[in-house]
Design a protein around this motif. Structure first.
Motif, PDB file in Angstrom:
ATOM      1  N   THR A  81      36.513  49.039  38.693  1.00 26.54           N
ATOM      2  CA  THR A  81      36.093  47.715  38.669  1.00 26.54           C
ATOM      3  C   THR A  81      35.201  47.318  39.444  1.00 26.54           C
ATOM      4  N   VAL A  82      35.150  45.951  39.521  1.00 28.39           N
ATOM      5  CA  VAL A  82      33.927  45.320  40.446  1.00 28.39           C
ATOM      6  C   VAL A  82      34.619  44.676  41.374  1.00 28.39           C
ATOM      7  N   ARG A  83      34.676  45.212  42.818  1.00 32.44           N
ATOM      8  CA  ARG A  83      35.141  44.417  43.903  1.00 32.44           C
ATOM      9  C   ARG A  83      34.276  43.105  44.220  1.00 32.44           C
ATOM     10  N   GLN A  84      35.272  42.121  44.350  1.00 34.93           N
ATOM     11  CA  GLN A  84      34.623  40.989  44.923  1.00 34.93           C
ATOM     12  C   GLN A  84      35.423  40.776  46.229  1.00 34.93           C
ATOM     13  N   PRO A  85      34.348  39.973  47.192  1.00 36.02           N
ATOM     14  CA  PRO A  85      35.136  39.830  48.578  1.00 36.02           C
ATOM     15  C   PRO A  85      36.230  38.630  48.613  1.00 36.02           C
ATOM     16  N   ILE A  86      37.000  38.954  47.893  1.00 42.71           N
ATOM     17  CA  ILE A  86      38.141  37.929  47.862  1.00 42.71           C
ATOM     18  C   ILE A  86      38.651  37.169  49.107  1.00 42.71           C
ATOM     19  N   ARG A  87      38.923  38.317  49.948  1.00 43.14           N
ATOM     20  CA  ARG A  87      39.423  37.427  51.430  1.00 43.14           C
ATOM     21  C   ARG A  87      38.105  36.762  52.097  1.00 43.14           C
ATOM     22  N   GLN A  88      37.104  37.345  51.939  1.00 40.87           N
ATOM     23  CA  GLN A  88      35.666  36.887  52.603  1.00 40.87           C
ATOM     24  C   GLN A  88      35.499  35.542  51.958  1.00 40.87           C
TER      25      GLN A  88
ATOM     26  N   ILE B 251      42.861  35.359  48.601  1.00 43.47           N
ATOM     27  CA  ILE B 251      41.971  34.221  49.236  1.00 43.47           C
ATOM     28  C   ILE B 251      42.910  33.280  50.364  1.00 43.47           C
ATOM     29  N   ILE B 252      44.337  33.223  50.259  1.00 43.25           N
ATOM     30  CA  ILE B 252      45.100  32.617  51.174  1.00 43.25           C
ATOM     31  C   ILE B 252      44.869  33.490  52.615  1.00 43.25           C
ATOM     32  N   ARG B 253      44.959  34.821  52.208  1.00 43.83           N
ATOM     33  CA  ARG B 253      45.157  35.598  53.663  1.00 43.83           C
ATOM     34  C   ARG B 253      43.904  35.312  54.194  1.00 43.83           C
ATOM     35  N   GLY B 254      42.697  35.297  53.445  1.00 41.61           N
ATOM     36  CA  GLY B 254      41.434  35.267  54.080  1.00 41.61           C
ATOM     37  C   GLY B 254      41.412  34.008  54.877  1.00 41.61           C
TER      38      GLY B 254
END
Length: 363
Positions: free
Chosen positions: A318-325, A109-112
């Motif tokens: 797993t379930v990929r969530q768009p964390i950086r997005q 999240i920080i990186r996004g």
């Protein structure tokens, strides 16, 4: 050449972004060896923490903030350090991606946010603390930024009500508790429902054990709701509560949960379904120690899609969530709110996707 960022320091020193933040915010909470490693990387890069010298002569600061609870996973950070040491000793010619693989949910999240903030000419101020409590988070951030994003369950609703009267605030994850605030969430329930259906319908697994988090965690509870819905749709028993709950959803907790489920006696589950990837990775290691084969004897799944899920063995379904997005979109909403304070607030749900890998028998 752009100024070095907290991500650059984390990458150079082989630790998580949250650890870099703690070195500057609460240095005594970080081991001396790790602290010196981070500070040395910062000196080499010429890094200066953002947000300290801006806004002294103007009404705006040029800084956006992020508040999140500092749930550090010592296992993850130890792995990151070991991987960084191994790379240095091997003098690898190519970046192996070990730092990226060790990134936790909050790091991404920080990186996004950092990338999007930079595009808009903003710096990013990070406030993460368990020791100081939510009041200290608000005090650290609210007076030094033009707007901030806050993860659910980090700052009391009544405090956000007060702050949002003078600053744009975006809520990340969890239910939309304040209607006039912009709100971002991912499709947690739908993602877990799809994953559970995959285990039941495609692999014929019927004895499923769900390992959740604290009942106050909105993401973990939404994922458990999706699990229950899939069980009900398939005509399987619908549990009232997870088979196990963990206080902090770390690798160590996941390993302990796997051990507990194995030692309960009776029929073993066909699959252990974890509310996040960190716990699932810990479980994989515990099952290997107990000589339980994955996926032949038992399937294991996670949720989040952190980079580490791709490189563990077996690779993690797993379930990929768009964390950086999620972080990038938070910045976009803050920038839009700063440009047009009267804009109607929005609540956006970002889609997720199922990653079918070896830990469930795919791939």
């Amino acid at each position: 050449m752009s100024a070095p960022t907290v991500y650059d320091v984390a990458e150079r020193s082989g630790v998580s972004i949250a650890t870099v933040s703690r070195v500057y915010r609460n240095p005594d909470s970080v081991r001396a060896q790790t602290r010196e490693r981070v500070l040395e990387a910062a000196r080499e890069l010429g890094y200066v923490p953002s947000g300290n010298a801006r806004g002294l002569a103007s009404r705006t600061t040029g800084v956006l903030g992020l508040c999140f609870p500092d749930y550090a996973d010592p296992d993850a950070e130890a792995d990151a350090e070991a991987e960084a040491d191994a790379e240095a000793e091997a003098d690898a010619e190519n970046d192996s991606g070990a730092d990226d693989a060790a990134m936790l949910y909050s790091d991404q999240i920080i990186r996004g946010m950092e990338r999007a903030a930079r595009r808009h000419g903003y710096a990013l101020l990070i406030a993460a603390s368990l020791q100081g409590g939510p009041e200290s988070l608000v005090a650290k951030v609210a007076g030094r930024v033009d707007g901030f994003a806050v993860l659910a369950q980090t700052v009391p609703t009544e405090d956000l009500e007060v702050i949002s009267r003078r600053l744009p605030v975006v809520m990340l994850a969890g239910p939309r508790e304040i209607d006039h605030l912009d709100h971002l969430v991912v499709a947690n329930a739908a993602g877990e429902r799809e994953l559970t259906r995959h285990l039941i319908e495609d692999h014929g697994l019927h004895r499923l054990a769900f390992v959740g988090g604290d009942p106050d965690s909105p993401d973990a509870e939404a994922r458990f709701r999706g699990f229950r819905e899939a069980c009900g749709d398939a005509g399987l028993p619908v549990p009232d509560a997870p088979d196990l709950r963990t206080g902090m959803m770390t690798r160590a907790e996941g390993a302990r949960a796997a051990e507990t489920l194995l030692d309960r006696g009776g029929e073993r589950p066909d699959a252990m379904v974890f509310a996040n990837d960190q716990m699932a990775v810990g479980a994989l290691r515990a099952l290997e120690r107990r000589e339980v084969r994955v996926p032949e004897d038992m399937a294991v799944t996670g949720f989040d899609g952190i980079p580490l899920s791709r490189i563990v063995r077996p690779s993690l379904t797993t379930v990929r969530q768009p964390i950086r997005q999620l972080g990038e979109q938070a910045v976009e909403l803050l920038v839009q709110r700063l440009a047009d304070p009267s804009r109607e607030p929005v609540s956006l749900e970002l889609p997720v996707s199922l990653a079918r890998r070896a830990s469930c028998g795919c791939g």
